[in-house]
Design a protein around this motif. Structure first.
Motif, PDB file in Angstrom:
ATOM      1  N   PRO A 199      17.654 -36.434   5.311  1.00 50.59           N
ATOM      2  CA  PRO A 199      18.222 -36.393   3.955  1.00 50.59           C
ATOM      3  C   PRO A 199      17.305 -35.718   2.947  1.00 50.59           C
ATOM      4  CG  PRO A 199      17.278 -38.545   4.382  1.00 50.59           C
ATOM      5  CD  PRO A 199      17.155 -37.782   5.676  1.00 50.59           C
ATOM      6  N   LEU A 200      17.877 -35.354   1.821  1.00 47.40           N
ATOM      7  CA  LEU A 200      17.123 -34.722   0.742  1.00 47.40           C
ATOM      8  C   LEU A 200      16.350 -35.784  -0.030  1.00 47.40           C
ATOM      9  CD1 LEU A 200      16.554 -32.160  -1.012  1.00 47.40           C
ATOM     10  CD2 LEU A 200      18.538 -32.845  -2.387  1.00 47.40           C
ATOM     11  N   ARG A 201      15.025 -35.602  -0.136  1.00 45.02           N
ATOM     12  CA  ARG A 201      14.194 -36.530  -0.896  1.00 45.02           C
ATOM     13  C   ARG A 201      14.044 -36.044  -2.335  1.00 45.02           C
ATOM     14  NH1 ARG A 201      14.250 -41.285   1.643  1.00 45.02           N
ATOM     15  NH2 ARG A 201      13.805 -41.068   3.863  1.00 45.02           N
ATOM     16  N   LEU A 202      13.764 -36.989  -3.216  1.00 42.82           N
ATOM     17  CA  LEU A 202      13.653 -36.655  -4.639  1.00 42.82           C
ATOM     18  C   LEU A 202      12.557 -35.631  -4.881  1.00 42.82           C
ATOM     19  CD1 LEU A 202      14.322 -37.082  -7.621  1.00 42.82           C
ATOM     20  CD2 LEU A 202      12.761 -39.032  -7.611  1.00 42.82           C
ATOM     21  N   ALA A 203      11.404 -35.778  -4.233  1.00 42.11           N
ATOM     22  CA  ALA A 203      10.298 -34.850  -4.443  1.00 42.11           C
ATOM     23  C   ALA A 203      10.703 -33.418  -4.095  1.00 42.11           C
ATOM     24  CB  ALA A 203       9.087 -35.265  -3.612  1.00 42.11           C
ATOM     25  N   GLU A 204      11.459 -33.245  -3.020  1.00 44.13           N
ATOM     26  CA  GLU A 204      11.903 -31.908  -2.634  1.00 44.13           C
ATOM     27  C   GLU A 204      12.911 -31.361  -3.639  1.00 44.13           C
ATOM     28  OE1 GLU A 204      14.287 -29.563   0.962  1.00 44.13           O
ATOM     29  OE2 GLU A 204      13.728 -31.677   1.214  1.00 44.13           O
ATOM     30  N   ALA A 205      13.841 -32.208  -4.077  1.00 42.37           N
ATOM     31  CA  ALA A 205      14.837 -31.764  -5.053  1.00 42.37           C
ATOM     32  C   ALA A 205      14.163 -31.311  -6.348  1.00 42.37           C
ATOM     33  CB  ALA A 205      15.832 -32.883  -5.335  1.00 42.37           C
ATOM     34  N   VAL A 206      13.194 -32.096  -6.808  1.00 43.37           N
ATOM     35  CA  VAL A 206      12.480 -31.754  -8.043  1.00 43.37           C
ATOM     36  C   VAL A 206      11.665 -30.485  -7.861  1.00 43.37           C
ATOM     37  CG1 VAL A 206      10.638 -32.502  -9.585  1.00 43.37           C
ATOM     38  CG2 VAL A 206      12.467 -34.084  -8.978  1.00 43.37           C
ATOM     39  N   ASN A 207      10.997 -30.353  -6.721  1.00 47.01           N
ATOM     40  CA  ASN A 207      10.200 -29.154  -6.460  1.00 47.01           C
ATOM     41  C   ASN A 207      11.069 -27.901  -6.517  1.00 47.01           C
ATOM     42  OD1 ASN A 207       7.597 -27.928  -5.596  1.00 47.01           O
ATOM     43  ND2 ASN A 207       8.789 -27.365  -3.798  1.00 47.01           N
ATOM     44  N   ARG A 208      12.242 -27.982  -5.924  1.00 44.20           N
ATOM     45  CA  ARG A 208      13.152 -26.832  -5.958  1.00 44.20           C
ATOM     46  C   ARG A 208      13.616 -26.538  -7.385  1.00 44.20           C
ATOM     47  NH1 ARG A 208      15.640 -24.684  -1.584  1.00 44.20           N
ATOM     48  NH2 ARG A 208      15.025 -25.480   0.456  1.00 44.20           N
ATOM     49  N   ALA A 209      13.930 -27.597  -8.115  1.00 44.26           N
ATOM     50  CA  ALA A 209      14.410 -27.402  -9.485  1.00 44.26           C
ATOM     51  C   ALA A 209      13.320 -26.782 -10.359  1.00 44.26           C
ATOM     52  CB  ALA A 209      14.870 -28.732 -10.073  1.00 44.26           C
ATOM     53  N   LEU A 210      12.098 -27.274 -10.240  1.00 45.44           N
ATOM     54  CA  LEU A 210      11.013 -26.756 -11.080  1.00 45.44           C
ATOM     55  C   LEU A 210      10.660 -25.318 -10.721  1.00 45.44           C
ATOM     56  CD1 LEU A 210       8.587 -29.827 -11.272  1.00 45.44           C
ATOM     57  CD2 LEU A 210      10.361 -29.137 -12.873  1.00 45.44           C
ATOM     58  N   CYS A 211      10.770 -24.976  -9.456  1.00 46.74           N
ATOM     59  CA  CYS A 211      10.390 -23.633  -9.019  1.00 46.74           C
ATOM     60  C   CYS A 211      11.490 -22.593  -9.253  1.00 46.74           C
ATOM     61  CB  CYS A 211      10.003 -23.644  -7.541  1.00 46.74           C
ATOM     62  SG  CYS A 211       8.468 -24.517  -7.169  1.00 46.74           S
ATOM     63  N   GLU A 212      12.752 -23.027  -9.160  1.00 50.35           N
ATOM     64  CA  GLU A 212      13.856 -22.068  -9.151  1.00 50.35           C
ATOM     65  C   GLU A 212      14.731 -22.118 -10.397  1.00 50.35           C
ATOM     66  OE1 GLU A 212      14.533 -19.686  -6.741  1.00 50.35           O
ATOM     67  OE2 GLU A 212      12.510 -20.258  -6.151  1.00 50.35           O
ATOM     68  N   ASN A 213      14.609 -23.167 -11.205  1.00 53.48           N
ATOM     69  CA  ASN A 213      15.463 -23.260 -12.386  1.00 53.48           C
ATOM     70  C   ASN A 213      15.166 -22.112 -13.345  1.00 53.48           C
ATOM     71  OD1 ASN A 213      16.412 -24.207 -15.112  1.00 53.48           O
ATOM     72  ND2 ASN A 213      17.042 -25.965 -13.893  1.00 53.48           N
ATOM     73  N   PRO A 214      16.186 -21.392 -13.837  1.00 56.74           N
ATOM     74  CA  PRO A 214      15.928 -20.273 -14.759  1.00 56.74           C
ATOM     75  C   PRO A 214      15.167 -20.684 -16.015  1.00 56.74           C
ATOM     76  CG  PRO A 214      18.186 -20.186 -13.942  1.00 56.74           C
ATOM     77  CD  PRO A 214      17.608 -21.491 -13.472  1.00 56.74           C
ATOM     78  N   LYS A 215      15.364 -21.906 -16.485  1.00 55.70           N
ATOM     79  CA  LYS A 215      14.666 -22.345 -17.695  1.00 55.70           C
ATOM     80  C   LYS A 215      13.167 -22.455 -17.457  1.00 55.70           C
ATOM     81  CE  LYS A 215      18.550 -24.902 -19.690  1.00 55.70           C
ATOM     82  NZ  LYS A 215      19.035 -26.228 -20.153  1.00 55.70           N
ATOM     83  N   THR A 216      12.777 -22.997 -16.289  1.00 58.40           N
ATOM     84  CA  THR A 216      11.344 -23.112 -16.013  1.00 58.40           C
ATOM     85  C   THR A 216      10.716 -21.742 -15.804  1.00 58.40           C
ATOM     86  OG1 THR A 216      11.703 -23.382 -13.614  1.00 58.40           O
ATOM     87  CG2 THR A 216      11.711 -25.370 -14.968  1.00 58.40           C
ATOM     88  N   ARG A 217      11.440 -20.828 -15.199  1.00 65.23           N
ATOM     89  CA  ARG A 217      10.905 -19.476 -14.996  1.00 65.23           C
ATOM     90  C   ARG A 217      10.792 -18.739 -16.328  1.00 65.23           C
ATOM     91  NH1 ARG A 217      10.656 -18.600  -9.612  1.00 65.23           N
ATOM     92  NH2 ARG A 217      10.040 -16.451  -9.993  1.00 65.23           N
ATOM     93  N   GLU A 218      11.732 -18.985 -17.228  1.00 68.75           N
ATOM     94  CA  GLU A 218      11.656 -18.373 -18.553  1.00 68.75           C
ATOM     95  C   GLU A 218      10.438 -18.901 -19.318  1.00 68.75           C
ATOM     96  OE1 GLU A 218      14.297 -18.092 -22.692  1.00 68.75           O
ATOM     97  OE2 GLU A 218      15.122 -19.061 -20.899  1.00 68.75           O
ATOM     98  N   ALA A 219      10.204 -20.207 -19.238  1.00 64.47           N
ATOM     99  CA  ALA A 219       9.030 -20.777 -19.905  1.00 64.47           C
ATOM    100  C   ALA A 219       7.743 -20.225 -19.305  1.00 64.47           C
ATOM    101  CB  ALA A 219       9.059 -22.302 -19.801  1.00 64.47           C
ATOM    102  N   TRP A 220       7.724 -20.032 -17.996  1.00 65.53           N
ATOM    103  CA  TRP A 220       6.556 -19.467 -17.309  1.00 65.53           C
ATOM    104  C   TRP A 220       6.305 -18.039 -17.784  1.00 65.53           C
ATOM    105  CZ3 TRP A 220       6.363 -17.044 -11.884  1.00 65.53           C
ATOM    106  CH2 TRP A 220       5.049 -16.962 -11.420  1.00 65.53           C
ATOM    107  N   ALA A 221       7.381 -17.258 -17.909  1.00 66.49           N
ATOM    108  CA  ALA A 221       7.239 -15.877 -18.393  1.00 66.49           C
ATOM    109  C   ALA A 221       6.714 -15.855 -19.830  1.00 66.49           C
ATOM    110  CB  ALA A 221       8.578 -15.152 -18.305  1.00 66.49           C
ATOM    111  N   ASN A 222       7.148 -16.813 -20.650  1.00 66.56           N
ATOM    112  CA  ASN A 222       6.667 -16.876 -22.029  1.00 66.56           C
ATOM    113  C   ASN A 222       5.173 -17.179 -22.074  1.00 66.56           C
ATOM    114  OD1 ASN A 222       7.030 -16.890 -24.930  1.00 66.56           O
ATOM    115  ND2 ASN A 222       6.848 -19.105 -24.840  1.00 66.56           N
ATOM    116  N   VAL A 223       4.697 -18.002 -21.151  1.00 67.69           N
ATOM    117  CA  VAL A 223       3.251 -18.267 -21.067  1.00 67.69           C
ATOM    118  C   VAL A 223       2.508 -16.973 -20.757  1.00 67.69           C
ATOM    119  CG1 VAL A 223       1.467 -19.461 -19.741  1.00 67.69           C
ATOM    120  CG2 VAL A 223       3.518 -20.685 -20.438  1.00 67.69           C
TER     121      VAL A 223
END
Length: 482
Positions: free
Chosen positions: A55-79
């Motif tokens: 099954p999908l664990r929370l840590a894996e789900a969060v890791n995927r969201a933080l790495c692939e979410n467009p909002k997090t990538r946009e914030a990273w680019a702004n840095v």
């Protein structure tokens, strides 16, 4: 006379090979991944995304969201943008060097009517090259303020990235637990449907033997039909929740996801010992959103200082050296002779702003107003964080109590149903008693699942509102139930 020039001019340019040079080490200021320090499931390969776990664990789900979410990538680019701006601000402390090179073909014809001796035709290839340098020595703090502004904006971008990561992490965790609850409710609905079917069969058998009224069979059949309806609705709710969770991880909504059992995670073992007043005070001092607002205030103050300094004189060291091969001539109609020319100078330059149409006054006023606005934004952020922590704390306390309440309720409902089922089978109980116990057990099971997932989500939400949610909180989710 029409000269034909073929020239190359490089003014303040940098060859592409030099773009890889990081003199001020700004790359080291930027996190390696959009997830910053949160993507530590595999420290050697952060943000490495393997196939979904089953099954999908929370840590894996969060890791995927933080790495692939467009909002997090946009914030990273702004840095990255703000880190580069810090490099630009630091470069103002170094001298600037400009090179100029011209190489062209000169074809000049002069035809003096009536005086052929004065006519001339000259063809030559001419070049000129020069190098000029300028170094700002003193500007009454303008460069210092610009650097402080860039550094403060970079700090704001990093704090904003951390705040966004906390938000995305909390949102993903909430959606994860909502999906886990939906999966648990579907399993409970299927079990309830099976129990209702057994009750319907038992009632039908008693009616067939003539020991029960037809109304018993009809009521049991109605309960069975209602359980089937609830099971179908639970299936739809689960699919909607799965699609939302997949979107959080930047996957297609129809991505197959297997969720773990809701009863298999952590359960509360003690009351939350930390006082809410202490948590509010800590959050108002350390939360990333507070750090963002504080850094923006610092940037606004530096920007006001920079605006004031731009209206003051500045002192620069300037120098230039040039060389050319322009031919020399004794006069009109005289032949030209090959020659080489050189010139250079070095000195100090003072620039004094005298009048700019009063624009500087209004720029300073605008910069000061920005300082006031950012101060108000900081106060508003503190107030909002305090309220968020208060609400999250109260929700956690409520959910913590409900976890214990639902455990007791589920045990009582299970015993009540077993007694009602035995009484009905023995012919001493009625169908309403059985159906009521059956309904109470179904509701107790679903309330238990909802209470567990609500508590886990509330715990993470409170940590996020305090700005101290980290990977350790995610690993706890995988701990077995005590």
């Amino acid at each position: 006379m029409m000269p034909a020039l073929l020239g190359l001019s490089v003014v303040g340019g940098i060859p592409e090979i030099a773009q890889a040079i990081d003199v001020f080490h700004t790359d080291a200021m930027v996190p390696r991944t959009p997830a910053a320090a949160f993507a530590d499931i595999d420290a050697a390969y952060p943000c490495r995304l393997d196939p979904l776990g089953a099954p999908l664990r929370l840590a894996e789900a969060v890791n995927r969201a933080l790495c692939e979410n467009p909002k997090t990538r946009e914030a990273w680019a702004n840095v990255k943008v703000q880190a580069a701006a810090v490099g630009v601000a630091k470069s103002a402390y170094l001298p600037s060097l400009t090179g100029n090179l011209q190489d062209g073909r000169n074809d000049g014809v002069t035809d003096v009517k009536g005086y052929p001796r004065l006519s001339s035709a000259n063809r030559s290839t001419a070049y000129s090259a020069s190098v000029s340098a300028s170094w700002l020595l003193y500007d009454f703090g303008g460069r210092k303020a610009a650097l402080a502004n860039a550094q403060a904006l970079f700090a704001a971008a990093r704090a904003n990235q951390d705040a966004l990561l906390q938000t995305v992490l909390s949102t993903t965790a909430t959606d994860y637990y909502a999906t886990q609850a939906a999966a648990g409710k579907l399993a409970s609905a299927k079990e309830t449907e099976s129990i209702a079917h057994d009750s319907f069969i038992a009632a039908s058998a008693r009616v067939t033997r003539g020991v029960a009224a037809l109304s018993d069979q009809l009521q049991a059949q109605t309960s069975y039909a209602q359980a089937t309806f609830n099971r179908a609705k639970a299936e739809g709710d689960l699919q909607a929740a799965l699609g939302t969770l997949a979107a959080d991880m930047n996957l297609r909504p129809d991505q197959p996801i297997i969720m773990p059992d809701a009863d298999g995670g952590e359960v509360p073992d003690q009351a939350f010992a930390e006082s809410v007043a202490t948590m509010i005070e800590e959050a108002q001092n350390t939360h990333p959103s507070i750090a963002t607002a504080r850094a923006k205030l610092d940037a606004a103050i530096a920007s006001e200082q920079q605006a004031r300094a731009e209206g003051l004189p500045n002192l620069s060291l300037i120098a230039k050296y040039g060389q050319n091969n322009q031919p020399a001539s004794l006069g009109l109609g005289e032949p030209q002779f090959a020659a080489t020319g050189r010139d250079w100078y070095v000195g100090l330059q003072v620039q004094i702003p005298l009048f700019d149409g009063f624009s500087r006054i209004y720029k300073v006023r605008g910069a000061h107003a920005q300082v006031e606005m950012q101060q108000d934004a900081l106060d508003e952020a503190r107030q909002q964080i305090g309220l968020d922590v208060w609400k999250s704390y109260q929700a956690l306390q409520t959910n913590m109590r409900n976890v214990g309440n639902t455990a007791t309720l589920k045990q009582i409902a299970q015993r009540s149903f077993e007694v009602a089922k035995d009484r009905y089978a023995a012919g001493v109980g009625n169908i309403l008693e059985l159906l009521d116990a059956q309904k109470a057990l179904s509701e107790a099971k679903q309330q238990r699942i909802q209470a567990l997932t609500d508590w886990r989500a509330a715990r993470l939400r409170l940590a996020a509102k305090m700005g101290r949610l980290d990977a350790e909180d995610l690993r706890r989710e995988q701990a077995p139930q005590q």
